[in-house]
Scaffold this motif. Structure first.
Motif, PDB file in Angstrom:
ATOM      1  N   ILE A 140       0.775  -1.239  -0.021  1.00 25.44           N
ATOM      2  CA  ILE A 140      -0.014   0.130   0.090  1.00 25.44           C
ATOM      3  C   ILE A 140       0.797   1.346  -0.114  1.00 25.44           C
ATOM      4  CG2 ILE A 140      -1.753   1.421   1.283  1.00 25.44           C
ATOM      5  CD1 ILE A 140      -2.759  -1.042   0.011  1.00 25.44           C
ATOM      6  N   ILE A 141       1.824   1.199   0.935  1.00 23.61           N
ATOM      7  CA  ILE A 141       2.985   2.350   0.915  1.00 23.61           C
ATOM      8  C   ILE A 141       3.473   2.626  -0.361  1.00 23.61           C
ATOM      9  CG2 ILE A 141       4.865   3.388   1.998  1.00 23.61           C
ATOM     10  CD1 ILE A 141       3.918   1.662   4.501  1.00 23.61           C
ATOM     11  N   THR A 142       3.957   1.412  -1.068  1.00 18.96           N
ATOM     12  CA  THR A 142       4.694   1.697  -2.297  1.00 18.96           C
ATOM     13  C   THR A 142       3.723   2.189  -3.327  1.00 18.96           C
ATOM     14  OG1 THR A 142       6.102  -0.163  -1.609  1.00 18.96           O
ATOM     15  CG2 THR A 142       5.951   0.421  -3.838  1.00 18.96           C
ATOM     16  N   LEU A 143       2.597   1.831  -3.482  1.00 14.88           N
ATOM     17  CA  LEU A 143       1.711   2.045  -4.389  1.00 14.88           C
ATOM     18  C   LEU A 143       0.998   3.362  -4.435  1.00 14.88           C
ATOM     19  CD1 LEU A 143      -1.094  -0.890  -4.502  1.00 14.88           C
ATOM     20  CD2 LEU A 143       0.788  -0.414  -6.334  1.00 14.88           C
ATOM     21  N   PHE A 159      -7.556  -3.013  -1.089  1.00 16.85           N
ATOM     22  CA  PHE A 159      -7.975  -4.095  -2.186  1.00 16.85           C
ATOM     23  C   PHE A 159      -8.966  -4.346  -2.564  1.00 16.85           C
ATOM     24  CE2 PHE A 159      -3.817  -5.746   0.433  1.00 16.85           C
ATOM     25  CZ  PHE A 159      -3.061  -5.362  -0.510  1.00 16.85           C
ATOM     26  N   ARG A 160     -10.085  -3.623  -1.784  1.00 15.64           N
ATOM     27  CA  ARG A 160     -11.422  -3.670  -2.412  1.00 15.64           C
ATOM     28  C   ARG A 160     -11.428  -2.331  -3.437  1.00 15.64           C
ATOM     29  NH1 ARG A 160     -15.362  -3.957   2.510  1.00 15.64           N
ATOM     30  NH2 ARG A 160     -16.852  -3.450   0.605  1.00 15.64           N
ATOM     31  N   ASN A 161     -10.629  -1.574  -3.563  1.00 18.62           N
ATOM     32  CA  ASN A 161     -10.805  -0.357  -3.896  1.00 18.62           C
ATOM     33  C   ASN A 161     -10.265  -0.117  -5.586  1.00 18.62           C
ATOM     34  OD1 ASN A 161      -9.618   2.703  -4.949  1.00 18.62           O
ATOM     35  ND2 ASN A 161     -10.700   2.977  -2.893  1.00 18.62           N
ATOM     36  N   MET A 182      -2.232  -1.312  -8.853  1.00 25.32           N
ATOM     37  CA  MET A 182      -1.310  -2.642  -8.769  1.00 25.32           C
ATOM     38  C   MET A 182      -1.280  -3.201 -10.282  1.00 25.32           C
ATOM     39  SD  MET A 182      -3.396  -4.332  -5.469  1.00 25.32           S
ATOM     40  CE  MET A 182      -2.213  -6.082  -5.840  1.00 25.32           C
ATOM     41  N   GLN A 183      -2.125  -2.937 -10.837  1.00 23.77           N
ATOM     42  CA  GLN A 183      -1.917  -3.569 -12.491  1.00 23.77           C
ATOM     43  C   GLN A 183      -1.105  -2.659 -13.219  1.00 23.77           C
ATOM     44  OE1 GLN A 183      -5.966  -3.192 -14.050  1.00 23.77           O
ATOM     45  NE2 GLN A 183      -7.061  -4.888 -12.770  1.00 23.77           N
ATOM     46  N   LYS A 196       5.580  -3.411 -14.777  1.00 23.01           N
ATOM     47  CA  LYS A 196       6.711  -2.742 -14.938  1.00 23.01           C
ATOM     48  C   LYS A 196       7.987  -3.594 -13.837  1.00 23.01           C
ATOM     49  CE  LYS A 196       4.656   1.896 -15.403  1.00 23.01           C
ATOM     50  NZ  LYS A 196       4.694   3.107 -14.787  1.00 23.01           N
ATOM     51  N   SER A 197       7.498  -4.170 -12.660  1.00 20.33           N
ATOM     52  CA  SER A 197       8.392  -4.892 -11.872  1.00 20.33           C
ATOM     53  C   SER A 197       8.902  -6.144 -12.589  1.00 20.33           C
ATOM     54  CB  SER A 197       7.771  -5.000 -10.634  1.00 20.33           C
ATOM     55  OG  SER A 197       6.622  -5.718 -10.582  1.00 20.33           O
TER      56      SER A 197
END
Length: 309
Positions: free
Chosen positions: A45-48, A292-294, A301-302, A307-308
């Motif tokens: 979450i922090i990364t996103l 994760f419901r958002n 995330m997609q 990219k990773s």
């Protein structure tokens, strides 16, 4: 270390769960898995929020701060708890116990305040949408978060100082999972009135006032939503608030259940499981409920996963 503890108890013995070895091993692996998933989920979450421009909004900024808090709390509790479960109880030094209490208080206080700030953010977004952008600026959000952490660090420091000033002359057995306020107060042999008074005083700005702000915010939110003409707007407003309200309900219900139980039941296994709920399982549930419901989180995330790879 206070002088009165130099001649008294120098360490404590945490009992943890006193049961069969099979039960303790089951809890050990369960907590290990929960802790690992919690850390990974909140780091994600922090990364996103940090990397996705679509998530550079006040709501997601506050969610990222909640994720930081949800990493701090179980990290303070779980590693030592796993050691306690493996050894059917374990010794913790006085200084380590006070340090654990300090960071535990920081996490609990900051979560109360963060949830309050998040309810105000939702109130402004729904009830004052035209003024929302001008009021909830990036600078204002940083000020909110800075104040939350500053107050939490200061209040926790004062609380820990008073607890450490109590005289512990034995026994040194804490029938709990970690160094918490009530179990430490129970084994102190000096007058615990100062700490009780401080707890009541601190509960006003950190529990009473935040609870009142959250209730008032949601009363106004419900009124504003019911006045909306569009069903789509209503559903969108309720969806953004339902997650926050669910997290608030779980946190406050579990927290109040632990600290409002009769003193005779404060060290029961039921009380210990309730403690696990808000110290270990709530930090796991928060990112799931909030993020994760958002749709925005799923979209981010997609975008980041390819990219990773």
């Amino acid at each position: 270390m206070p002088e009165n503890n130099l001649t008294g108890v120098e360490d404590f013995f945490l009992l943890g769960f006193q049961g069969s070895e099979n039960l303790r091993m089951l809890l050990f692996f369960l907590l290990l898995v929960v802790y690992s998933v919690t850390i990974c989920g909140n780091l994600l979450i922090i990364t996103l929020v940090s990397t996705s421009k679509n998530l550079h909004t006040p709501m997601y900024f506050f969610i990222s701060q909640l994720s930081i808090n949800d990493i701090l709390l179980p990290t303070d509790i779980v590693p030592n708890l796993l050691h306690v479960l493996l050894n059917n109880g374990a010794t913790i030094t006085f200084i380590s116990c006070m340090a654990q209490l300090y960071f535990f208080c920081i996490a609990e206080a900051s979560e109360c305040l963060l949830l309050t700030v998040m309810s105000y953010d939702r109130y402004m977004a729904i009830c004052n949408p035209l003024r929302y952008v001008s009021i909830m600026t990036g600078t204002m959000c940083v000020k909110f978060v800075f104040t939350v952490w500053l107050l939490s660090f200061f209040a926790s420091f004062m609380n820990t100082i008073i607890i450490s000033g109590l005289k512990f002359c034995g026994p040194n057995i804490i029938d709990h999972l970690f160094c918490d306020l009530v179990p430490l107060e129970d084994i102190a042999c000096s007058d615990s009135f100062p700490i009780k008074l401080q707890i009541y005083l601190l509960s006003i700005p950190f529990v009473g006032i935040p609870s009142l702000i959250i209730i008032i915010s949601y009363i106004n939110i419900v009124r504003a939503v019911l006045q909306m003409q569009s069903n789509i707007s209503r559903q969108k407003a309720f969806s953004t608030c339902s997650s926050h309200l669910t997290v608030v309900s779980i946190f406050y219900m579990s927290l109040s259940s632990v600290y409002t139980l009769p003193k005779s039941r404060q060290t029961s296994n039921g009380n210990k499981f309730l403690s696990l709920l808000y110290t270990v399982f709530t930090p796991l549930i928060n990112p799931i409920i909030y993020s994760f419901r958002n749709r925005d989180i799923k979209k981010a995330m997609q975008e980041i996963i390819p990219k990773s790879l």
